[in-house]
Design an enzyme around this catalytic site. Structure first.
Site, PDB file in Angstrom:
ATOM      1  N   ASP A  13      29.419  22.534 -32.217  1.00 51.84           N
ATOM      2  CA  ASP A  13      29.295  22.042 -33.591  1.00 51.84           C
ATOM      3  C   ASP A  13      28.098  21.117 -33.783  1.00 51.84           C
ATOM      4  OD1 ASP A  13      31.630  23.428 -34.089  1.00 51.84           O
ATOM      5  OD2 ASP A  13      32.894  21.686 -33.696  1.00 51.84           O
ATOM      6  N   GLU A  14      27.039  21.347 -33.031  1.00 46.55           N
ATOM      7  CA  GLU A  14      25.850  20.497 -33.131  1.00 46.55           C
ATOM      8  C   GLU A  14      25.042  20.814 -34.381  1.00 46.55           C
ATOM      9  OE1 GLU A  14      26.595  22.431 -30.550  1.00 46.55           O
ATOM     10  OE2 GLU A  14      26.812  21.196 -28.745  1.00 46.55           O
ATOM     11  N   GLY A  15      25.257  21.999 -34.959  1.00 42.80           N
ATOM     12  CA  GLY A  15      24.465  22.416 -36.120  1.00 42.80           C
ATOM     13  C   GLY A  15      23.619  23.638 -35.791  1.00 42.80           C
ATOM     14  N   LYS A  16      24.095  24.422 -34.818  1.00 44.15           N
ATOM     15  CA  LYS A  16      23.330  25.599 -34.361  1.00 44.15           C
ATOM     16  C   LYS A  16      23.065  26.584 -35.500  1.00 44.15           C
ATOM     17  CE  LYS A  16      26.605  26.272 -31.340  1.00 44.15           C
ATOM     18  NZ  LYS A  16      27.367  25.004 -31.446  1.00 44.15           N
ATOM     19  N   GLY A  40      32.179  28.531 -35.135  1.00 47.49           N
ATOM     20  CA  GLY A  40      32.073  28.427 -36.593  1.00 47.49           C
ATOM     21  C   GLY A  40      30.718  27.832 -36.882  1.00 47.49           C
ATOM     22  N   HIS A  41      29.806  28.641 -37.381  1.00 52.15           N
ATOM     23  CA  HIS A  41      28.433  28.188 -37.612  1.00 52.15           C
ATOM     24  C   HIS A  41      28.189  28.093 -39.114  1.00 52.15           C
ATOM     25  CE1 HIS A  41      27.088  29.640 -33.344  1.00 52.15           C
ATOM     26  NE2 HIS A  41      28.067  28.770 -33.323  1.00 52.15           N
ATOM     27  N   THR A 129      41.068  27.402 -29.791  1.00 53.13           N
ATOM     28  CA  THR A 129      41.037  27.767 -31.209  1.00 53.13           C
ATOM     29  C   THR A 129      42.073  28.867 -31.508  1.00 53.13           C
ATOM     30  OG1 THR A 129      39.350  29.440 -30.786  1.00 53.13           O
ATOM     31  CG2 THR A 129      38.568  27.238 -31.401  1.00 53.13           C
ATOM     32  N   GLN A 224      29.358  27.496 -29.028  1.00 55.07           N
ATOM     33  CA  GLN A 224      29.947  26.345 -28.328  1.00 55.07           C
ATOM     34  C   GLN A 224      28.814  25.412 -27.865  1.00 55.07           C
ATOM     35  OE1 GLN A 224      31.498  29.761 -27.285  1.00 55.07           O
ATOM     36  NE2 GLN A 224      32.421  29.221 -29.230  1.00 55.07           N
ATOM     37  N   THR A 301      38.770  25.881 -37.296  1.00 58.29           N
ATOM     38  CA  THR A 301      40.200  25.556 -37.323  1.00 58.29           C
ATOM     39  C   THR A 301      40.549  24.466 -38.337  1.00 58.29           C
ATOM     40  OG1 THR A 301      39.846  23.921 -35.594  1.00 58.29           O
ATOM     41  CG2 THR A 301      40.482  26.140 -34.884  1.00 58.29           C
ATOM     42  N   ASP A 333      21.208  11.448 -40.570  1.00 57.73           N
ATOM     43  CA  ASP A 333      21.607  10.803 -41.826  1.00 57.73           C
ATOM     44  C   ASP A 333      22.972  10.128 -41.726  1.00 57.73           C
ATOM     45  OD1 ASP A 333      22.185  13.745 -41.655  1.00 57.73           O
ATOM     46  OD2 ASP A 333      23.509  13.272 -43.340  1.00 57.73           O
ATOM     47  N   VAL A 413      18.332  15.950 -41.483  1.00 56.26           N
ATOM     48  CA  VAL A 413      18.783  14.788 -42.263  1.00 56.26           C
ATOM     49  C   VAL A 413      19.788  15.166 -43.345  1.00 56.26           C
ATOM     50  CG1 VAL A 413      16.720  13.403 -41.801  1.00 56.26           C
ATOM     51  CG2 VAL A 413      16.721  14.984 -43.749  1.00 56.26           C
TER      52      VAL A 413
END
Ligand code: GDP
Ligand code: IMO
Ligand code: MG
Length: 423
Positions: A13-16, A40-41, A129, A224, A301, A333, A413
């Site tokens: 969930d880093e923002g891929k 979940g992207h 999940t 992941q 989820t 941000d 940001v």
């Protein structure tokens, strides 16, 4: 051309999804190499928000071809729903979404086995999940799995029934209460397979070799994060695939000497969803603020994500394991307004100070040692270039670059495609 990789360096969930979408303008091909609908992207642009699970995040760019590689596990039911959710976009799926014949299929009973395994574990559960990921990869390595290419065989329903029956026997073994309607699940699966078969199945490794030969630009999209890698993550609280750079080789059939840039993506702080150790986790107001401002709820989820300070010990480890060549820092941000930020730069491990990621990071073994850094107060969300960024943020960036020895080339940001600053 070489194949570039984009990988999560934390617990996912880093923002891929956002960055793959931003980078797709530079690539002909986007390919997923591992994981499945546990991912979940999230992509946000033009006022729309989309969450992709198995479909690569290049799908919104007209000129990009998206490949689901052999290392991915596909649930036809979820895959179908994803395609339906994109119906407003007029996407030519048959030509821009190609699926490896060697990718394994998630059967409805894989999902049930996932649920049964978690139930049987009780308080020690992984926090999966529940998408059937673990059982599907177990069948793959156990050499019992069913692959996309099997759907082209005349007897694919027999293969399905044999595997399903094996799973039903295994469910009996777990001996936990689980309600399900096998006929309904089977019907839904068959209907979804009929839809899946309208797409194009390919020998993806050959397709990608030809693309490389023809100088196509390729970006491999990880799912992941490195700390969820089945070998290098916080085992057993991990997923069941290699989420790290090596996984792109096995998950696509790409040789190591064909890898070019490795984009390592991380949040300016840390989150984790599901069970497992998390040394810098916060249980105070600061953690609650990160969760609230960062909207830290799982894209798959909906579960609340646990939040904490940036862990440079873990980050350096992930950079090493992946051979990261460029860093992308997300959600800067969210840290606006903190007077002081903390970064974990070492662990107290069994009475010693260490700077490497040890075998075991359970709280009884590891205590984080922090360096304090002044925070920034400015709202970053409207900023569009590096010269607008506050000095305290530039100092934070500098601190991370010095610690890892790797340049941060993108600072994000905000969640929108446009809220991305390249350096
Ligand atoms: P992925 O699994 O790595 O693709 O990441 P997710 O989509 O699961 O989670 C990232 C979340 O952060 C999503 O809700 C994104 O919309 C959001 N996001 C991405 N980048 C930024 C950012 O720079 N700032 C903020 N505030 N949100 C972001
Ligand atoms: P993306 O690609 C965050 C976590 C689960 C659980 C563990 C095992 O969106 O970053 P699994 O279903 O794989 O057996 O679950 O891994 N997990 C993720 N956490 N982001 C993800 O994907 C994840 N995929 C799995 O919460 O702790
Ligand atoms: Mg996610």
């Amino acid at each position: 051309m070489a194949v570039d990789l984009l990988l999560g360096l934390q617990w996912g969930d880093e923002g891929k999804g956002k960055i793959v979408d931003v980078l797709t303008q530079n690539y002909n091909l986007i390919s997923r190499f591992q994981g499945g609908p546990n991912a979940g992207h999230t992509l946000i642009f033009d006022g729309y928000k989309h969450v992709l699970h198995t479909i690569p995040s290049g799908i919104f760019h007209k000129d990009a071809v998206n490949v689901v590689g052999n290392g991915v596990v596909i649930d036809p039911v979820i895959f179908n729903k994803e395609i339906e959710n994109l119906s407003q976009f007029d996407i030519d799926f048959k030509n821009v979404l190609l699926i490896s014949r060697k990718a394994h299929l998630i059967l409805p009973t894989h999902r049930l086995l996932d649920a049964a395994s978690e139930k049987a574990k009780g308080k020690d559960k992984i926090g999966s999940t529940l998408k059937g990921i673990g059982p599907t990869y177990m069948d793959k390595t156990g050499r019992n799995g069913m692959r996309v290419g099997d759907l082209e065989l005349e007897n694919w329903k027999e293969i399905f029934e044999t595997l399903t029956q094996k799973h039903i026997n295994m469910l009996d073994f777990y001996n936990v209460e689980l309600e399900y309607d096998l006929d309904a699940l089977r019907e839904e699966f068959f209907a979804s397979v009929a839809e899946l078969r309208k797409l194009t199945f390919i020998d993806s490794e050959e397709y990608l070799h030809q693309a490389i030969k023809n100088n196509k630009t390729i970006l491999a999209e990880g799912a992941q994060g490195s700390l969820l890698d089945v070998d290098f993550g916080t085992y057993p609280f991990v997923t069941s695939s290699n989420t790290t750079a090596a996984g792109a080789c096995t998950g696509l059939g790409i040789a190591p000497n064909q890898i070019g840039e490795v984009y390592g993506i991380f949040k300016a702080y840390t989150t984790r969803v599901g069970s497992g150790p998390f040394p810098t986790e916060l249980f105070d107001e600061d953690g609650a603020t990160m969760a609230k401002v960062g909207h830290e709820f799982g894209a798959t989820t909906g579960r609340a994500r646990r939040c904490g300070w940036l862990d440079m010990v873990a980050l350096k480890y992930a950079c090493q394991v992946n051979g990261v060549t460029q860093l992308n820092m997300m959600k800067a941000d969210v840290l606006s307004g903190f007077k002081t930020l903390k970064v974990c730069t070492a662990y107290e491990y069994k009475g010693e100070v260490i700077e490497h990621f040890p075998y075991n990071i359970e709280p009884e073994n590891v205590k984080p040692i922090y360096t304090e850094i002044p925070g920034w107060q400015e709202d970053l969300t409207g900023m569009t270039s590096e010269d607008q960024l506050p000095q305290a943020l530039l100092d934070y960036i500098d601190f991370i670059e010095k610690g890892t020895g790797i340049k941060i080339t993108i600072v994000s940001v905000g969640p929108d495609r446009k809220q991305t600053i390249e350096r």
